[in-house]
Design a protein around this motif. Structure first.
Motif, mmCIF file in Angstrom:
data_model
loop_
_atom_site.group_PDB
_atom_site.id
_atom_site.type_symbol
_atom_site.label_atom_id
_atom_site.label_comp_id
_atom_site.label_asym_id
_atom_site.label_seq_id
_atom_site.Cartn_x
_atom_site.Cartn_y
_atom_site.Cartn_z
ATOM 1 N N PHE A 112 0.830 -1.199 0.000
ATOM 2 C CA PHE A 112 0.000 0.000 0.000
ATOM 3 C C PHE A 112 0.868 1.254 0.000
ATOM 4 N N SER A 113 0.401 2.275 -0.705
ATOM 5 C CA SER A 113 1.006 3.597 -0.640
ATOM 6 C C SER A 113 -0.066 4.622 -0.957
ATOM 7 N N GLN A 114 0.019 5.777 -0.343
ATOM 8 C CA GLN A 114 -0.915 6.843 -0.692
ATOM 9 C C GLN A 114 -0.449 7.570 -1.938
ATOM 10 N N PHE A 115 0.822 7.381 -2.309
ATOM 11 C CA PHE A 115 1.383 8.052 -3.479
ATOM 12 C C PHE A 115 1.338 7.114 -4.681
ATOM 13 N N THR A 116 0.431 7.370 -5.615
ATOM 14 C CA THR A 116 0.369 6.525 -6.814
ATOM 15 C C THR A 116 1.635 6.681 -7.649
ATOM 16 N N SER A 117 2.288 7.820 -7.539
ATOM 17 C CA SER A 117 3.553 8.011 -8.262
ATOM 18 C C SER A 117 4.632 7.083 -7.697
ATOM 19 N N LEU A 119 3.928 4.108 -6.336
ATOM 20 C CA LEU A 119 3.531 2.794 -6.839
ATOM 21 C C LEU A 119 3.940 2.618 -8.300
ATOM 22 N N SER A 120 3.926 3.702 -9.054
ATOM 23 C CA SER A 120 4.372 3.648 -10.444
ATOM 24 C C SER A 120 5.857 3.295 -10.529
ATOM 25 N N TYR A 135 -2.486 -4.450 -9.843
ATOM 26 C CA TYR A 135 -2.400 -3.050 -9.441
ATOM 27 C C TYR A 135 -3.803 -2.462 -9.337
ATOM 28 N N ASP A 137 -5.718 1.302 -8.333
ATOM 29 C CA ASP A 137 -5.793 2.680 -7.867
ATOM 30 C C ASP A 137 -7.146 3.241 -8.288
ATOM 31 N N SER A 162 -3.294 1.597 -4.054
ATOM 32 C CA SER A 162 -3.266 2.943 -3.480
ATOM 33 C C SER A 162 -4.179 2.931 -2.249
ATOM 34 N N LYS A 164 -6.141 5.125 -0.999
ATOM 35 C CA LYS A 164 -7.483 5.670 -1.218
ATOM 36 C C LYS A 164 -8.387 4.662 -1.917
#
Length: 182
Positions: A112-117, A119-120, A135, A137, A162, A164
């Motif tokens: 998990f990460s709040q930053f989709t960038s 995760l990219s 994946y 998001d 993500s 969210k």
């Protein structure tokens, strides 16, 4: 307002063991440490001047922005400057080492990460390393298919999500490990 029913693990799966939490420390790479320290110094000086001039109440948004940028710099330099996506990151390297070990042992994991960038960037490294993953998001349209593949496909041992998009309505029972990147 919609009614959301949430169940706890004790209500649904009493046979499961208690969760174990572990914080995995990682030292920033020298280049990443330099960037972080430069940002910290910049924001500290800027915020001290702003608070002295405008007061603490009128500086809160700037303080929150500074904290966000420092969190991003601690995750990966590419979150601060897109041209630095290829640079190393201590957190990313520790994650990849952990995921490689879990893959070799046949375990499934959620990341998990709040930053989709972020995760990219993780996706790019996973592709290079030959990982099979799913994946999710906010832009994912085939949510159920993605979840089903992770849940049922033995070759798919990793799910990037993500915060969210993954915070609502997911029931992922196939994973044994969860990583919270930020």
């Amino acid at each position: 307002r919609p009614f959301i029913l949430r169940r706890t693990k004790q209500q649904v799966a009493r046979e499961l063991p208690e969760k174990t939490e572990q914080t995995i420390p990682c030292e920033l790479e020298p280049a990443q440490r330099k960037l972080y320290d430069e940002l910290r110094k910049h924001y500290r000086n800027a915020l001290l001047g702003r608070v002295a001039e405008k007061g603490l109440n009128k500086s809160k948004m700037h303080i929150l922005e500074a904290l966000l940028r420092l969190r991003q710099a601690a995750c990966h330099p590419g979150l601060i400057d897109d041209t630095r996506r290829a640079e190393p990151s201590a957190k990313l390297q520790v994650l990849l080492d952990q995921l490689t070990e879990l893959r070799e042992e046949g375990h499934k994991a959620l990341v998990f990460s709040q930053f989709t960038s972020l995760l990219s960037i993780v996706r790019e490294r996973l592709d290079e390393a030959g990982f099979v993953y799913e994946y999710l998001d906010g832009a994912t349209r085939n949510r159920q298919e993605v979840v089903e593949r992770f849940q049922t496909d033995e070759s798919c041992g990793l799910f990037l999500i993500s915060l969210k998009a993954g915070g609502l309505g997911l029931n992922l029972t196939a994973a044994e490990y969860v990583f919270l990147l930020d």
